[in-house]
Write a protein that holds these residues in place. Structure first.
Motif, short mmCIF file in Angstrom:
data_model
loop_
_atom_site.label_atom_id
_atom_site.label_comp_id
_atom_site.label_asym_id
_atom_site.label_seq_id
_atom_site.Cartn_x
_atom_site.Cartn_y
_atom_site.Cartn_z
N LEU A 1 0.83 -1.21 0.00
CA LEU A 1 0.00 0.00 0.00
C LEU A 1 0.87 1.26 0.00
CD1 LEU A 1 -2.70 1.45 0.14
CD2 LEU A 1 -2.63 1.18 2.64
N SER A 2 1.86 1.30 0.88
CA SER A 2 2.73 2.48 0.92
C SER A 2 3.52 2.59 -0.38
CB SER A 2 3.65 2.45 2.14
OG SER A 2 4.49 1.33 2.12
N HIS A 3 3.82 1.46 -1.02
CA HIS A 3 4.54 1.49 -2.30
C HIS A 3 3.73 2.26 -3.34
CE1 HIS A 3 7.43 0.13 -5.30
NE2 HIS A 3 6.40 -0.09 -6.09
N MET A 4 2.44 1.97 -3.43
CA MET A 4 1.60 2.68 -4.39
C MET A 4 1.52 4.17 -4.06
SD MET A 4 1.08 0.44 -6.57
CE MET A 4 0.17 1.53 -7.62
N MET A 5 1.46 4.49 -2.77
CA MET A 5 1.43 5.90 -2.36
C MET A 5 2.75 6.58 -2.72
SD MET A 5 -0.48 5.27 1.30
CE MET A 5 -0.26 6.91 1.91
N ILE A 6 3.85 5.87 -2.53
CA ILE A 6 5.17 6.42 -2.86
C ILE A 6 5.29 6.68 -4.36
CG2 ILE A 6 7.63 5.80 -2.99
CD1 ILE A 6 7.17 4.37 -0.21
N ILE A 7 4.85 5.71 -5.15
CA ILE A 7 4.93 5.87 -6.61
C ILE A 7 4.09 7.07 -7.06
CG2 ILE A 7 4.28 4.81 -8.82
CD1 ILE A 7 6.89 3.71 -7.58
N THR A 8 2.88 7.19 -6.52
CA THR A 8 2.01 8.31 -6.87
C THR A 8 2.64 9.64 -6.48
OG1 THR A 8 0.04 6.93 -6.62
CG2 THR A 8 -0.28 9.32 -6.51
N LYS A 9 3.22 9.69 -5.28
CA LYS A 9 3.84 10.93 -4.81
C LYS A 9 5.09 11.28 -5.64
CE LYS A 9 3.67 13.98 -1.38
NZ LYS A 9 2.51 14.78 -1.06
N ILE A 10 5.84 10.27 -6.06
CA ILE A 10 7.01 10.51 -6.90
C ILE A 10 6.57 11.05 -8.26
CG2 ILE A 10 8.85 9.35 -8.20
CD1 ILE A 10 9.32 7.63 -5.69
N GLU A 11 5.48 10.51 -8.81
CA GLU A 11 4.96 11.03 -10.08
C GLU A 11 4.61 12.50 -9.94
OE1 GLU A 11 2.91 7.28 -12.40
OE2 GLU A 11 1.74 8.26 -10.81
#
Length: 79
Positions: free
Chosen positions: A40-50
């Protein structure tokens, strides 16, 4: 953008999502090495990096992500 700047921005994203800085930004760093970095945090991290880099990852980009070094390389290819 320089690699160091990219890593600093990624580090800021990790700190904001995970709520700690108990990790060392190195090319070999993976999610397994960082407390709280789950799917879950991985998806949040990817979104925030985008958002941070104003880029969009494609599925084939995400499949290339093996560690921090590969993440930096993919970001550099998109900016």
């Amino acid at each position: 953008m320089e690699t160091l700047t990219i890593k600093e921005n990624i580090s800021d994203v990790l700190k904001s999502i995970l709520g700690h800085n108990n990790f060392e930004m190195r090319d070999e760093l993976t999610a397994k090495d960082v407390d709280g970095w789950d799917s879950l945090s991985h998806m949040m991290i990817i979104t925030k990096i985008e958002e941070a880099f104003n880029i969009k990852f494609k599925l084939r980009d995400l499949n290339k992500l093996k560690n921090m070094g590969s993440l930096v390389a993919v970001i550099q290819s998109k900016i």
